[in-house]
Each structure stands twice: as structure tokens, then as C-alpha cells.
Design an enzyme around this catalytic site. Sequence first.
Site, short mmCIF file in Angstrom:
data_model
loop_
_atom_site.label_atom_id
_atom_site.label_comp_id
_atom_site.label_asym_id
_atom_site.label_seq_id
_atom_site.Cartn_x
_atom_site.Cartn_y
_atom_site.Cartn_z
N SER A 118 41.02 35.37 41.41
CA SER A 118 40.79 37.10 41.61
C SER A 118 41.51 37.64 43.18
CB SER A 118 39.70 37.33 41.33
OG SER A 118 39.67 38.88 40.80
N TYR A 142 30.83 39.05 41.82
CA TYR A 142 31.92 38.29 41.09
C TYR A 142 32.94 37.53 42.25
CZ TYR A 142 36.62 37.59 39.15
OH TYR A 142 37.39 37.07 38.19
N LYS A 146 33.68 33.33 43.36
CA LYS A 146 35.66 33.23 42.88
C LYS A 146 35.74 32.36 44.70
CE LYS A 146 36.56 33.01 38.30
NZ LYS A 146 37.65 32.13 37.77
#
Length: 329
Positions: A118, A142, A146
Site C-alpha cells: 500500500s 497499518y 506493510k
Amino acid sequence: MSETYLVTGGNGYIGSHMCRLLAQHGATVHVVDNHAASPAEPVHGYGTFHRMDIASAECGELIAWLRPTAVFHFAALANVPQCQADPLRAYRDNVAGSLALFQHCVEAGVRRVVLSSSCAVLGEPEVELLDESLPLRPASVYGHTKAMVEQMLGDLCSRGSLDGLVLRYFNAAGAAEDGSLAENHRPETHLIPRLIDAHLAGEQSTFCIYGDDYDTPDGTCVRDYIHVEDLARAHLLAERWLVGKEGMHTFHLGSGKGYSVREVIEVFEKVVGARLPSRVGPRRPGDVARLVASVERARAELGFEAKWSLEDAIRHALASRLAMATTAG
Ligand code: UDP
């Protein structure tokens, strides 16, 4: 195509479109999904479902038995506010889960891994278009998870244990062109499905814009929306491109065009042919002003070009939502 592919998180939003595309190309598809972040039952029939956790020993046994051509790794807790609220779960599902999956692949001699990543790994760089040379500076839980998974994969690829693709998405949107495979997150936090919710709720609903005091032309956040079918197609192009190559390679997948929240609302109103009452609320914690992809590398290396527009994505998302409501009703 006679390959066998494993798709982790293949019951989720992007993963299910990937399964469909692979099946349409004649591949044998196996889905590994624990249904923790996707609906309880399979949402499609494009492949054989294995209800299991990527970290489990049985997943390792499955990979060793299948020896797939590649693993498309979508399984993750991808909801940004949920990761923020429950870092333990985010690190367990995203980081520990991926580590176990990579170990399964190495042990089984499966080399090719396509990682769903992402633009959240970049934080908020102050450049117009975000390209693959930018440093990892995640600004959310998040994004941290990642970035860590990217680093693990990078180290394994440098050592020659795996061949990896990191595909960093900007904002996935839309649904299959025929109105199937609706976006179905619980809870739903994303802009387009929430616009559809507000539209379908009728007059009793006013859509809330999260902040209009950002440093953007109209004050609302700018994002790069890419149709989920374009995303799936880019995965297939990238996986084929990786054949015969080694190491880890990163691509940004977006349309290269930014839309503010107000501009998305305008396009939405055009698609539905009705006004959507909105009000401005406070900023959502963790949101950044502008995230727009540089699509040069994906274009030059993969020959990838987004085919669908934001308007198409909204039209398909609405059609799939209405189809889902009809089936449920
Ligand atoms: N957004 C909004 N209202 C909503 C949902 C989202 O104003 O009900 C905004 C959000 O602040 C962001 C943009 O829409 O600027 C896209 O949000 P989304 O959650 O779809 O994707 P994100 O960019 O956060 O991954």
C-alpha cells in the site's frame, strides 16, 4: 494458462477479483482465507477454498502439496482504523502471518510471491506524484505492518530465497464490470461504499466529509482511485513479468490522477443523477492531504495502463451493491 496459483485472502475485496481473473485465464486457483476479515462464506466460486490461517501448519502442508507457480498474498487486516485500534492484531495478522507464509514458500521451494502492499508505507511525502524511489516512512500502524512485510520479503529476495513483487495500491475502487463481487467490508470505512450507503439511505442521511482544511485546492483530501479490475490485471501482468527475474521489484498501482473528496462526490452525483447532501466533519485521524501515484514504472515495465475511470468504478460499485441487495432480499 495451465498454472496453479495460491491466493491468500482470496475471499476479500481485491483477492476475489484476482481469483476471478486467474480463473478466466484458465489457471487452477486455490484460495486460503480464514474469513476473519472477509465474509463468513465464500463470495465466489473461482477456485478451491481452504478455510485456514496463513500462519497454520496446514497452510504450509497445502503449499508444499500444491507447489503453486506463485502465491498472491492479499490476506491482511487492511482496515486502517482497526489496525490503529488493535496493533497487536495488526502485527500478528499482517507481519507474523506473512513471515509464516514466506517460510512455507521457502520450505516448499515456491519462489514467486506477489505482495499486496500500500502507498501507506510512504507516509506523506511532499511531492506531487509518488514514485517507487521514495523511502519507507509509514505514519500509521497499518503502514508500519506493510513496510515491515516489504522489508522481510526484500531480505529473503536479496538472499535468493524468494523472487518478490511488491505492488503498492493507491485507492482500490469499483467492482467487476458485470456488477458482481461487491466491496463488502464490515465495518465499511471507504469513501465510495459510504457514498453509496448515504445515497441508498435517502433523505434521512447526510454524507460526512472528513475535514476541508487540508492543503489542497478545495481543502478536502486528494486520492488516486484505481478500479479493482485494473488492479487485478496489473497483478497478472507483473507476475508474468517476473518470470526469469530475481530479487524484489516494486510497482505503484494507481491511475496517476488525483480526485478530492468533493470531486468524487461530484462524479458520484453525476452517476446517480441526484444530489447527495453532505456536511463537513472533523478530520479523520491518520488521513494525509494528498496521495497520487506516479504510474511511469508500471507503464514502462509492465505495459500497464488503467482502463477504467473513477466514473466507471462508481457505476460498477453501485451496480454490484444493488445486485447484492437483491440477492440478500
Ligand atoms: N472520507 C470521507 N468520508 C467518509 C469516508 C472517507 O470524507 O465517510 C475521505 C477520507 O478522509 C479520505 C478519502 O475519503 O480522504 C478516501 O478515504 P478511504 O477510506 O476510502 O481511503 P484511504 O485513502 O483512507 O485509504
